[in-house]
Design a protein around this motif. Structure first.
Motif, PDB file in Angstrom:
ATOM      1  N   THR A  65       0.830  -1.203   0.000  1.00  0.00           N
ATOM      2  CA  THR A  65       0.000   0.000   0.000  1.00  0.00           C
ATOM      3  C   THR A  65       0.870   1.261   0.000  1.00  0.00           C
ATOM      4  O   THR A  65       0.619   2.196  -0.771  1.00  0.00           O
ATOM      5  CB  THR A  65      -0.929  -0.008   1.236  1.00  0.00           C
ATOM      6  OG1 THR A  65      -1.756  -1.166   1.149  1.00  0.00           O
ATOM      7  CG2 THR A  65      -1.796   1.228   1.297  1.00  0.00           C
ATOM      8  N   ASP A 142      -7.209  -2.086  -3.532  1.00  0.00           N
ATOM      9  CA  ASP A 142      -6.234  -2.612  -2.576  1.00  0.00           C
ATOM     10  C   ASP A 142      -6.881  -3.704  -1.729  1.00  0.00           C
ATOM     11  O   ASP A 142      -8.080  -3.641  -1.448  1.00  0.00           O
ATOM     12  CB  ASP A 142      -5.757  -1.450  -1.683  1.00  0.00           C
ATOM     13  CG  ASP A 142      -4.444  -1.772  -0.981  1.00  0.00           C
ATOM     14  OD1 ASP A 142      -4.043  -2.957  -0.943  1.00  0.00           O
ATOM     15  OD2 ASP A 142      -3.822  -0.824  -0.461  1.00  0.00           O
ATOM     16  N   ASP A 143      -6.086  -4.675  -1.325  1.00  0.00           N
ATOM     17  CA  ASP A 143      -6.576  -5.762  -0.461  1.00  0.00           C
ATOM     18  C   ASP A 143      -7.788  -6.454  -1.075  1.00  0.00           C
ATOM     19  O   ASP A 143      -8.791  -6.678  -0.409  1.00  0.00           O
ATOM     20  CB  ASP A 143      -7.019  -5.190   0.901  1.00  0.00           C
ATOM     21  CG  ASP A 143      -5.869  -5.182   1.873  1.00  0.00           C
ATOM     22  OD1 ASP A 143      -5.003  -6.059   1.765  1.00  0.00           O
ATOM     23  OD2 ASP A 143      -5.841  -4.285   2.732  1.00  0.00           O
ATOM     24  N   ARG A 247       4.866  -3.567   9.645  1.00  0.00           N
ATOM     25  CA  ARG A 247       3.872  -3.001  10.565  1.00  0.00           C
ATOM     26  C   ARG A 247       4.096  -3.547  11.986  1.00  0.00           C
ATOM     27  O   ARG A 247       3.957  -2.834  12.972  1.00  0.00           O
ATOM     28  CB  ARG A 247       2.466  -3.348  10.071  1.00  0.00           C
ATOM     29  CG  ARG A 247       1.378  -2.500  10.697  1.00  0.00           C
ATOM     30  CD  ARG A 247      -0.002  -2.886  10.206  1.00  0.00           C
ATOM     31  NE  ARG A 247      -0.237  -2.501   8.837  1.00  0.00           N
ATOM     32  CZ  ARG A 247      -0.462  -3.356   7.848  1.00  0.00           C
ATOM     33  NH1 ARG A 247      -0.472  -4.659   8.082  1.00  0.00           N
ATOM     34  NH2 ARG A 247      -0.669  -2.919   6.632  1.00  0.00           N
TER      35      ARG A 247
END
Ligand SMILES: Nc1ncnc2c1ncn2[C@@H]1O[C@H](COP(=O)(O)OP(=O)(O)OP(=O)(O)O)[C@@H](O)[C@H]1O
Ligand SMILES: [Mg+2]
Length: 382
Positions: A65, A142-143, A247
Motif C-alpha cells: 500500500t 487494494d486488499d 507493521r
C-alpha cells in the motif's frame, strides 16, 4: 497521570509511527516503486491502449500500500501538466462488496445522484463523466483478495472491461493483493484481462527491517533513546515471529516507547522490547513451564538471569549460558550437568519456542527476562 512523553518521543513523533504515515522513502522498496512508476508512466503516453493493469502482491506489512501511494503521488505530479488524473485508492477490506467499491469510485468522480443504478451502470456513468470532462482515473483496488473470492472476479471484470466499446482508455486499474493465486477462482475471461506486470513484495528480512526501524526511530524518538541492540531485537522479532512484517516492527517500536515511559526509563533496551512483545503479541502460552522437569528449569533460570542482569543484550553464546548455569546451580546447590546436557536442554526450549537461535547464538525474544526469572524462581523453590 499524564506521561511525559517528550523524554522518549520527539514532539509529534508518535504520528510518524502511525499506520497512516508514509515516510518519503521506503528502504528496500526502491525497485518495486520504480517498476510501478514505469508501468504507470504509460498513462500519459498516447496511445495509452498499451496499458496493462499491474498487480502488486505479497504478504501483510511488506509495503504494498505504501509503495503504491508513493508511486501514485509521483505519477500525479508527473502528468499534472498533461492531464487531469484522479487517484482513487479503495481499501477493499473496508468496502467489502463490489457495489460499495463502485459507489466509492463514483463518489469521487461524479456528483450526480446514483440511486437505483446497478454496479455496471454506475461504472459506465463514471466513465461517461470522465469522457465528457476529458479526465482520467488511476484506480487502485487494494486488499482485493476477499472480494475476488466473494464475487469471483466480477468487479475486476467490470473495471477492466469498461474500455471496450469506448475509444480512449480513461480508467487505469491497479490491483493489490496478498496472493495472486486467488485469481484462479475467477473465470478465464477475467484472468485474461490481468496481464500486466506482477510486482512481488517479499517479507522483509531481519537485515532489511533494521534499516526500516532505524529510519522510523530517527523520525519518532529523541536521539540516542533506542539502543542498537533494541533495534536488532525488534528486527529479529518482526522477521521471525512477525513473518517479515514492517507493521509489526513499527508496533513493537512504538510499544517499547510506552514500556519505557511506564517504567520511567530514559533509554530503550532489549528488555523493553521483550516487554512490549509480551503485551503486543504474547507467544508463550501460560502453563508451559509447569510441565518442565527441575533440571531444565534451572537451565532456563540461568538464561533468564543472564538476560535480566544484562538487560540490553540481544543474544548469548552457549558458552556464556553455561557459565551462568554453573553460577546458578552452585547457589542452588544443584547437581551440575555437563555442557552437552545443557546444550540439549536449550535445544528443547528452542523446539518449544521459548528460546530462539540467531546466527548460532541464543535469543529470548518474547518474554520479559525478569518475568521469566521470577516465575522460574517460584517454580524451583516450590
Ligand atoms: N520499506 C519500508 N520502509 C519504511 N516503512 C515501511 C516499509 N514498508 C512498509 N512500511 C510501513 O509498514 C506499514 C505497513 O506497510 P503497508 O501498509 O504498505 O503494507 P502492505 O503490504 O500494504 O500490508 P497489508 O497487506 O497488510 O495491507 C506502514 O506503516 C508502512 O509505512
Ligand atoms: Mg496494504
Amino acid at each position: 497521570m499524564k506521561m511525559k512523553t517528550k523524554k522518549i518521543f520527539k514532539p509529534g513523533g508518535q504520528q510518524m509511527l502511525d499506520v497512516s504515515y508514509i515516510p518519503p522513502q521506503l528502504p528496500h522498496r526502491e525497485e518495486q516503486i520504480k517498476l510501478l512508476i514505469d508501468a504507470l508512466t504509460l498513462i500519459s503516453e498516447v496511445p495509452s491502449e498499451t496499458f496493462f493493469p499491474p498487480l502488486l502482491y505479497g504478504p501483510t506489512g511488506t509495503g504494498k500500500t505504501s509503495s503504491m501511494k508513493l508511486a501514485a503521488e509521483k505519477i500525479k505530479k508527473e502528468v499534472k501538466r498533461k492531464m487531469v488524473l484522479h487517484y482513487v485508492h479503495v481499501p477493499c477490506s473496508v468496502f467489502t462488496k463490489s457495489y460499495s467499491v463502485v459507489q466509492r469510485i463514483s463518489e469521487e468522480i461524479t456528483s450526480a445522484p446514483v440511486r437505483g443504478l446497478g454496479g455496471e451502470e454506475l461504472l459506465s456513468m463514471v466513465f461517461g463523466e470522465l469522457e465528457t470532462r476529458d479526465e482520467y482515473l488511476l484506480l487502485v483496488l487494494d486488499d482485493v483478495d476477499e472480494l475476488i473470492k466473494r464475487d469471483r472476479g466480477r468487479l475486476l471484470f467490470m473495471v477492466t472491461r469498461l474500455e471496450e466499446g469506448h475509444g480512449k482508455r480513461r480508467l487505469f486499474p491497479v490491483f493489490v493483493m496478498r496472493n495472486w493465486r486467488i485469481l484462479n477462482v475467477t473465470p478465464p475471461a477475467v484472468r485474461s484481462k490481468i496481464t500486466g506486470l506482477r510486482i512481488e513484495f517479499e517479507p522483509y528480512t531481519k537485515e532489511e527491517l533494521v534499516s526500516i526501524v532505524k529510519q522510523r526511530l530517527k523520525l519518532a524518538f529523541q536521539p540516542d533513546v533506542v539502543s542498537s541492540n533494541a533495534v536488532r531485537q525488534i528486527s529479529f522479532n518482526s522477521a521471525v515471529l512477525g513473518g517479515g512484517d514492517a507493521r509489526y516492527a513499527l508496533a513493537l517500536l512504538h510499544g517499547s516507547g510506552f514500556v519505557a515511559l511506564k517504567t520511567g526509563s530514559k533509554k530503550i533496551g532489549v528488555e523493553h522490547i521483550r516487554e512490549a512483545q509480551q503485551v503486543f503479541d504474547r507467544r508463550v502460552p501460560h502453563g508451559v513451564l509447569d510441565r518442565v522437569d527441575r533440571s531444565s528449569l534451572v537451565i532456563l533460570m540461568a538464561v533468564a538471569k543472564g538476560f535480566k542482569d544484562e538487560s540490553d543484550v540481544h543474544s548469548f553464546s552457549i558458552r556464556k549460558i553455561y557459565e551462568c548455569y554453573l553460577d546458578v546451580s552452585q547457589k542452588l546447590e544443584e547437581k551440575v550437568g555437563s555442557r552437552n546436557e545443557v546444550a540439549d536442554k536449550i535445544e528443547e526450549f528452542i523446539d518449544s519456542s521459548i528460546l530462539y537461535r540467531d546466527d548460532g547464538r541464543i535469543v529470548l525474544p518474547s518474554i520479559s527476562a525478569l518475568d521469566l526469572y521470577e516465575k522460574l524462581v517460584e517454580l524451583v523453590y516450590k
